[in-house]
Design a protein around this motif. Structure first.
Motif, short mmCIF file in Angstrom:
data_model
loop_
_atom_site.label_atom_id
_atom_site.label_comp_id
_atom_site.label_asym_id
_atom_site.label_seq_id
_atom_site.Cartn_x
_atom_site.Cartn_y
_atom_site.Cartn_z
N UNK A 132 162.12 60.82 51.09
CA UNK A 132 161.94 60.82 49.53
C UNK A 132 161.04 62.15 49.11
N UNK A 133 161.29 62.37 47.84
CA UNK A 133 160.42 63.27 47.21
C UNK A 133 158.91 62.92 47.42
N UNK A 134 158.48 61.50 47.17
CA UNK A 134 157.42 60.92 47.21
C UNK A 134 156.71 61.11 48.65
N UNK A 135 157.53 60.61 49.55
CA UNK A 135 157.10 60.73 50.87
C UNK A 135 156.86 62.25 51.17
N UNK A 136 157.60 63.20 50.97
CA UNK A 136 157.34 64.34 50.98
C UNK A 136 156.20 64.99 50.55
N UNK A 137 155.93 64.65 49.25
CA UNK A 137 154.53 65.10 48.58
C UNK A 137 153.41 64.51 49.18
N UNK A 138 153.52 63.25 49.65
CA UNK A 138 152.39 62.58 50.12
C UNK A 138 152.05 63.54 51.45
N UNK A 139 153.09 63.91 52.37
CA UNK A 139 153.11 64.62 53.82
C UNK A 139 152.31 65.95 53.09
N UNK A 140 152.76 66.68 52.14
CA UNK A 140 152.35 68.07 51.73
C UNK A 140 151.09 67.88 51.43
N UNK A 141 150.52 66.90 50.35
CA UNK A 141 149.17 66.63 50.05
C UNK A 141 148.03 66.54 51.23
N UNK A 142 148.60 65.68 52.23
CA UNK A 142 147.81 65.59 53.48
C UNK A 142 147.74 66.87 54.21
N UNK A 143 148.74 67.18 54.31
CA UNK A 143 148.79 68.72 55.04
C UNK A 143 147.67 69.67 54.47
N UNK A 144 148.02 69.90 53.35
CA UNK A 144 146.98 70.97 52.51
C UNK A 144 145.58 70.53 52.51
N UNK A 145 145.39 69.08 52.49
CA UNK A 145 143.93 68.37 52.72
C UNK A 145 143.28 68.96 54.11
N UNK A 146 144.26 68.49 55.12
CA UNK A 146 143.78 68.78 56.51
C UNK A 146 143.31 70.28 56.34
#
Length: 234
Positions: A159-173
């Motif tokens: 889902x868009x929310x799962x993908x956004x969560x993954x993106x936020x965490x990747x950008x944070x890492x």
């Protein structure tokens, strides 16, 4: 028409966005994959890729979410329309290593949203000299039953929310976004998932905002034009 080939045409049952002009669509059909410039930044921090109509819509919505909260994060949008056993692209034009690196970069993390089994994409990556650990491949995991369309995405983490969560965490890492901010944003959209799940149980349908979403360039169009909206910004 093709000769001496088996062609499988799969179509959905719902109205979906028209993302490309006829000219760009022909270019993508010929190449099998394309960087969607209208949804991309130069020198990306993260690549978000999709293959399939529903995964594409969820990926585009996720890009919209991420750019809304993190406008300085640079994201590249890649769309794949053809896969073969020997690589990305068409049988007549399989992407070689140089083109693969040009599209997906040779070092940036990639979140790939797929309409089939994740293992299919993983097996295709074996054709390229690539660190497969930088690919986060999402797809059908045979999870779900009789439920709403969006909830099927949630259950399979596409889902868009799962993908956004993954993106936020990747950008944070990667330090593109402060780690604490990235985790806070991830928690907000986990809350969105929980909110929609509760709404489904009470109403039997997804929250109205799910189906109401359109790409930013299409917002504000009159009803007739919005029905035929496409994602181009130029």
């Amino acid at each position: 028409s093709s000769v001496r080939q088996i062609n499988a045409l799969v179509a959905g049952k719902t109205l979906e966005p028209r993302w490309l002009s006829p000219e760009l669509a022909r270019q993508q059909v010929d190449a099998g994959l394309m960087v969607w410039d209208f949804a991309s930044d130069e020198h990306p921090d993260l690549v978000m890729a999709a293959c399939g109509d529903y995964p594409t819509k969820e990926t585009m919505a996720a890009i919209d979410i991420v750019k809304t909260h993190c406008p300085n994060a640079k994201i590249r949008c890649v769309n794949v329309s053809s896969l073969t056993t020997v690589g990305f692209g068409t049988l007549r034009r399989v992407a070689d290593q140089k083109f693969f690196d040009k599209v997906f970069t040779d070092d940036k993390p990639v979140i790939f949203n797929f309409h089939g089994y994740p293992q299919t994409v993983k097996s295709i990556l074996f054709n390229y000299a690539v660190d497969s650990t930088r690919f986060d491949i999402r797809g059908y995991k045979e999870i779900g039953s009789t439920t709403t369309p969006f909830d099927m995405h949630v259950r399979n983490e596409t889902s868009r929310y799962d993908l956004a969560i993954a993106a936020f965490r990747q950008l944070g890492r990667n330090g593109v976004v402060p780690f604490e901010e990235a985790e806070h944003l991830a928690s907000i959209y986990q809350g969105k998932i929980d909110e929609n799940t509760a709404y489904i149980k009470a109403n039997g349908v997804d929250l109205p905002e799910i189906d109401a979403w359109v790409w930013p360039a299409a917002r504000g169009l009159d009803e007739a034009k919005e029905e035929a909206w496409h994602g181009q910004t130029n």
